[in-house]
Enzyme design. Structure first.
Site, short mmCIF file in Angstrom:
data_model
loop_
_atom_site.label_atom_id
_atom_site.label_comp_id
_atom_site.label_asym_id
_atom_site.label_seq_id
_atom_site.Cartn_x
_atom_site.Cartn_y
_atom_site.Cartn_z
N TYR A 146 0.43 -0.88 -0.04
CA TYR A 146 0.07 0.39 -0.02
C TYR A 146 0.92 1.39 0.09
O TYR A 146 0.64 2.72 -0.98
CB TYR A 146 -0.78 -0.06 1.30
CG TYR A 146 -1.64 0.88 1.33
CD1 TYR A 146 -3.25 0.60 0.35
CD2 TYR A 146 -1.46 2.34 2.39
CE1 TYR A 146 -3.65 2.35 0.51
CE2 TYR A 146 -3.17 2.87 2.67
CZ TYR A 146 -3.84 3.08 1.79
OH TYR A 146 -4.90 3.76 2.02
N LYS A 150 1.09 3.55 -3.05
CA LYS A 150 1.11 5.08 -3.26
C LYS A 150 1.95 5.92 -3.70
O LYS A 150 1.60 6.57 -4.29
CB LYS A 150 0.32 5.20 -1.65
CG LYS A 150 -1.15 4.65 -1.87
CD LYS A 150 -1.86 5.04 -2.70
CE LYS A 150 -4.06 4.69 -1.51
NZ LYS A 150 -4.40 5.13 -2.81
N ARG A 187 -11.21 -0.77 9.89
CA ARG A 187 -10.11 0.64 10.32
C ARG A 187 -10.63 0.40 12.08
O ARG A 187 -11.61 -0.11 12.29
CB ARG A 187 -10.22 1.47 9.69
CG ARG A 187 -9.19 1.64 8.29
CD ARG A 187 -9.07 2.73 7.27
NE ARG A 187 -11.07 1.69 6.66
CZ ARG A 187 -10.96 2.72 6.02
NH1 ARG A 187 -10.44 3.60 5.00
NH2 ARG A 187 -12.14 2.45 4.78
N ASN A 191 -13.72 -0.29 13.75
CA ASN A 191 -13.83 -1.41 15.45
C ASN A 191 -14.24 -1.10 16.47
O ASN A 191 -15.46 -2.04 16.73
CB ASN A 191 -12.70 -1.85 14.85
CG ASN A 191 -11.98 -2.98 13.88
OD1 ASN A 191 -12.55 -3.31 13.15
ND2 ASN A 191 -10.99 -3.45 14.36
N GLY A 208 -1.76 1.19 22.88
CA GLY A 208 -2.78 2.45 22.95
C GLY A 208 -1.99 3.52 23.00
O GLY A 208 -2.92 5.09 22.79
N GLN A 210 0.05 4.84 20.97
CA GLN A 210 0.16 4.93 19.32
C GLN A 210 -0.72 6.91 18.56
O GLN A 210 -2.05 6.64 19.56
CB GLN A 210 0.04 3.92 18.12
CG GLN A 210 -0.88 3.71 18.03
CD GLN A 210 -1.22 2.57 18.79
OE1 GLN A 210 -1.24 2.54 20.06
NE2 GLN A 210 -2.09 1.02 18.36
P1 NAD Z 1 -12.03 1.83 0.66
O1 NAD Z 1 -12.10 0.34 0.02
O2 NAD Z 1 -13.69 1.97 0.89
O3 NAD Z 1 -12.90 1.91 -1.30
C1 NAD Z 1 -12.04 1.91 -1.97
C2 NAD Z 1 -13.01 1.96 -3.39
O4 NAD Z 1 -12.33 1.00 -4.74
C3 NAD Z 1 -13.40 0.53 -3.31
O5 NAD Z 1 -15.15 0.33 -3.61
C4 NAD Z 1 -13.15 -1.09 -3.58
O6 NAD Z 1 -14.42 -2.10 -4.59
C5 NAD Z 1 -12.23 -0.21 -5.04
N1 NAD Z 1 -11.44 -0.87 -5.41
C6 NAD Z 1 -10.74 -1.20 -5.11
N2 NAD Z 1 -9.66 -2.16 -6.02
C7 NAD Z 1 -10.28 -1.69 -7.38
C8 NAD Z 1 -9.66 -2.36 -8.18
N3 NAD Z 1 -8.57 -3.07 -8.99
N4 NAD Z 1 -10.48 -1.51 -9.01
C9 NAD Z 1 -11.97 -0.97 -9.53
N5 NAD Z 1 -12.02 -0.52 -8.14
C10 NAD Z 1 -11.06 -1.29 -7.22
O7 NAD Z 1 -11.77 3.22 1.12
P2 NAD Z 1 -11.80 4.49 1.52
O8 NAD Z 1 -11.57 4.51 2.77
O9 NAD Z 1 -13.14 5.09 0.46
O10 NAD Z 1 -10.45 5.29 0.63
C11 NAD Z 1 -10.37 5.57 -0.63
C12 NAD Z 1 -9.46 5.61 -0.98
O11 NAD Z 1 -8.68 7.32 -0.42
C13 NAD Z 1 -8.20 4.81 -1.32
O12 NAD Z 1 -7.44 5.43 -2.31
C14 NAD Z 1 -7.03 5.13 -0.33
O13 NAD Z 1 -5.80 4.77 -1.12
C15 NAD Z 1 -7.40 6.36 0.09
N6 NAD Z 1 -7.75 7.23 1.54
C16 NAD Z 1 -8.07 6.79 2.45
C17 NAD Z 1 -8.00 7.10 3.40
C18 NAD Z 1 -8.83 6.63 4.61
O14 NAD Z 1 -9.35 7.22 5.96
N7 NAD Z 1 -10.03 6.17 4.22
C19 NAD Z 1 -7.14 7.34 4.06
C20 NAD Z 1 -5.84 7.48 2.83
C21 NAD Z 1 -6.24 7.16 1.55
N1 UDP Z 2 -6.37 -0.21 15.89
C1 UDP Z 2 -6.69 -0.49 16.91
N2 UDP Z 2 -7.37 -1.72 17.05
C2 UDP Z 2 -8.55 -2.10 15.95
C3 UDP Z 2 -8.08 -0.98 15.11
C4 UDP Z 2 -6.90 -0.87 14.81
O1 UDP Z 2 -5.95 -0.30 17.81
O2 UDP Z 2 -9.37 -2.57 16.10
C5 UDP Z 2 -5.13 0.12 16.18
C6 UDP Z 2 -4.07 0.56 14.42
O3 UDP Z 2 -2.96 -0.65 14.78
C7 UDP Z 2 -3.27 1.62 14.48
C8 UDP Z 2 -4.05 2.36 14.16
O4 UDP Z 2 -5.50 1.44 15.08
O5 UDP Z 2 -1.86 2.22 15.43
C9 UDP Z 2 -4.92 2.56 13.35
O6 UDP Z 2 -5.55 1.40 12.42
P1 UDP Z 2 -5.95 1.45 11.16
O7 UDP Z 2 -6.78 0.50 10.98
O8 UDP Z 2 -7.56 2.75 10.77
O9 UDP Z 2 -5.50 3.30 10.59
P2 UDP Z 2 -4.20 3.14 9.47
O10 UDP Z 2 -3.27 2.22 11.00
O11 UDP Z 2 -3.55 2.77 8.47
O12 UDP Z 2 -3.48 4.37 9.90
#
Ligand code: NAD
Ligand code: UDP
Length: 323
Positions: A146, A150, A187, A191, A208, A210
């Site tokens: 990931y 990215k 996430r 959760n 906890g 972080q």
């Molecule tokens: P999400 O998993 O809910 O949405 C991702 C969508 O992309 C889903 O609908 C999935 O079915 C679709 N998808 C995955 N692989 C695909 C493929 N190969 N072809 C077509 N569709 C595909 O996640 P989200 O939270 O809505 O995230 C959306 C975007 O924002 C992502 O690019 C993610 O990396 C970025 N992002 C999200 C967060 C966050 O906290 N939510 C943080 C940083 C970046």
């Molecule tokens: N985390 C947690 N309990 C959960 C899920 C996640 O304590 O049930 C923690 C995880 O280890 C991380 C933070 O929460 O430190 C955020 O995790 P998430 O997967 O939401 O996002 P990311 O790590 O990608 O920022």
């Protein structure tokens, strides 16, 4: 405002569905493209009958051609549980998906916004993170598919911009939450809420301590629209978007308890590998470039998200959180 044809990849996902909704409300024509890996038809069900909305089942790793004015490239699973399920596919989605969408933007002269992530900073040594920080990322770890995916997507955006004059923008999105996250998304916000509503202990990974900074989805969508519309000269350089309010996971657990109106118990679990210790966006650039800052505080956003999950859980056939 001029009506535009807009492609949203990952449009049936959590953030994408809110973006589609907003673009339709703003009077545009929207093509929502998704392979339904983590997205759901139900997320855009309410838009299906709209004459300016179209849903296309397609995988961004395969080329596709549309005459569009703008592209939001969001396709990619965002939860560690989902992006680690098939890590090779995650890399392909990020890299080949970006190549396909940038190639499309080049061909039809569309403007494109690439959804990037705070994960490009890895386990950051600089705090808070500014866009000029290059990050501290493990290239061979479990999160690398990931994070590095990215990072390559960002590289591609800048190269298509420099080499082919593609009008592209990069948004580094920090942890975002809200309605339409999956119940079993994995996430932390979903959760905790699902666990609290089921009366189960909240699973905290590690001690906890972080930290993360949580942005409510409507604030994020507003920033996306503004970045896409922005005409500033240096708009092609990455922009951090997130809520600078920083919380430890223990503090978040307390906030979820308050929002759900329940007394929470904690169940400590093992900390996953390469889990970043701290994360908070410096949003100076977003403020200056877009005149944007988040408007919804955590307590309010959590209340709305709790209501969403409560309604969902009350429905028959619901699943439970990963734990
Ligand atoms: P999400 O998993 O809910 O949405 C991702 C969508 O992309 C889903 O609908 C999935 O079915 C679709 N998808 C995955 N692989 C695909 C493929 N190969 N072809 C077509 N569709 C595909 O996640 P989200 O939270 O809505 O995230 C959306 C975007 O924002 C992502 O690019 C993610 O990396 C970025 N992002 C999200 C967060 C966050 O906290 N939510 C943080 C940083 C970046
Ligand atoms: N985390 C947690 N309990 C959960 C899920 C996640 O304590 O049930 C923690 C995880 O280890 C991380 C933070 O929460 O430190 C955020 O995790 P998430 O997967 O939401 O996002 P990311 O790590 O990608 O920022």
């Amino acid at each position: 405002m001029k009506q535009l044809r807009i492609l949203v990849t990952g449009g049936a996902g959590f953030i994408g569905s809110h973006l589609c909704e907003r673009l339709i409300a703003d009077g545009h024509e929207v093509i929502c493209l998704d392979n339904f890996f983590t997205g759901r038809r139900a997320n855009v069900e309410h838009l299906m009958d709209h004459r300016r909305f179209e849903l296309v089942r397609h995988d961004v790793t395969e080329p596709i051609m549309f005459e569009v004015d703008r592209i939001y490239n969001l396709a990619c699973p965002a939860s560690p549980v989902h992006y680690q399920y098939n890590p090779v596919k995650t890399v392909k989605t990020n890299v080949i998906g970006a190549i396909n969408m940038l190639g499309l933007a080049k061909r039809v002269k569309a403007r494109i916004l690439q959804a990037s992530t705070s994960e490009v900073y890895g386990d950051p040594m600089e705090h808070p993170q500014t866009e000029s920080y290059w990050g501290n990322v493990n290239p061979i770890g479990l999160r690398s598919c990931y994070d590095e995916g990215k990072r390559v997507a960002e590289t591609l955006v800048m190269d298509y911009h420099r080499q082919n004059r593609v009008d592209a923008r990069i948004m580094r999105i920090f942890n975002t939450y809200g309605e339409r996250m999956l119940e079993d998304d994995g996430r932390v916000v979903s959760n905790f809420i699902v666990q609290a509503l089921h009366g189960r202990p909240l699973t905290i990974y590690g001690d906890g301590s972080q930290t993360r900074s949580f942005c409510y989805v409507s604030d994020l969508v507003e920033a996306m629209i503004r970045l896409m519309d922005c005409e500033a000269e240096d708009v092609h350089m990455p922009v951090n978007v997130g809520n600078p309010g920083e919380f430890t996971m223990l503090e978040l657990a307390r906030e979820v308890g308050l929002a759900a109106g329940v007394e929470v118990k904690i169940d400590h679990r093992e900390l996953p590998a390469d889990d970043p210790k701290q994360r908070r966006p410096d949003i100076t650039r977003a403020k200056e470039l877009l005149g944007w800052e988040p408007a919804v505080p955590l307590a309010e956003g959590l209340k709305r998200t709790v209501k969403y999950f409560r309604d969902l859980i009350d429905r028959p056939g619901s699943v439970t959180a990963q734990a």
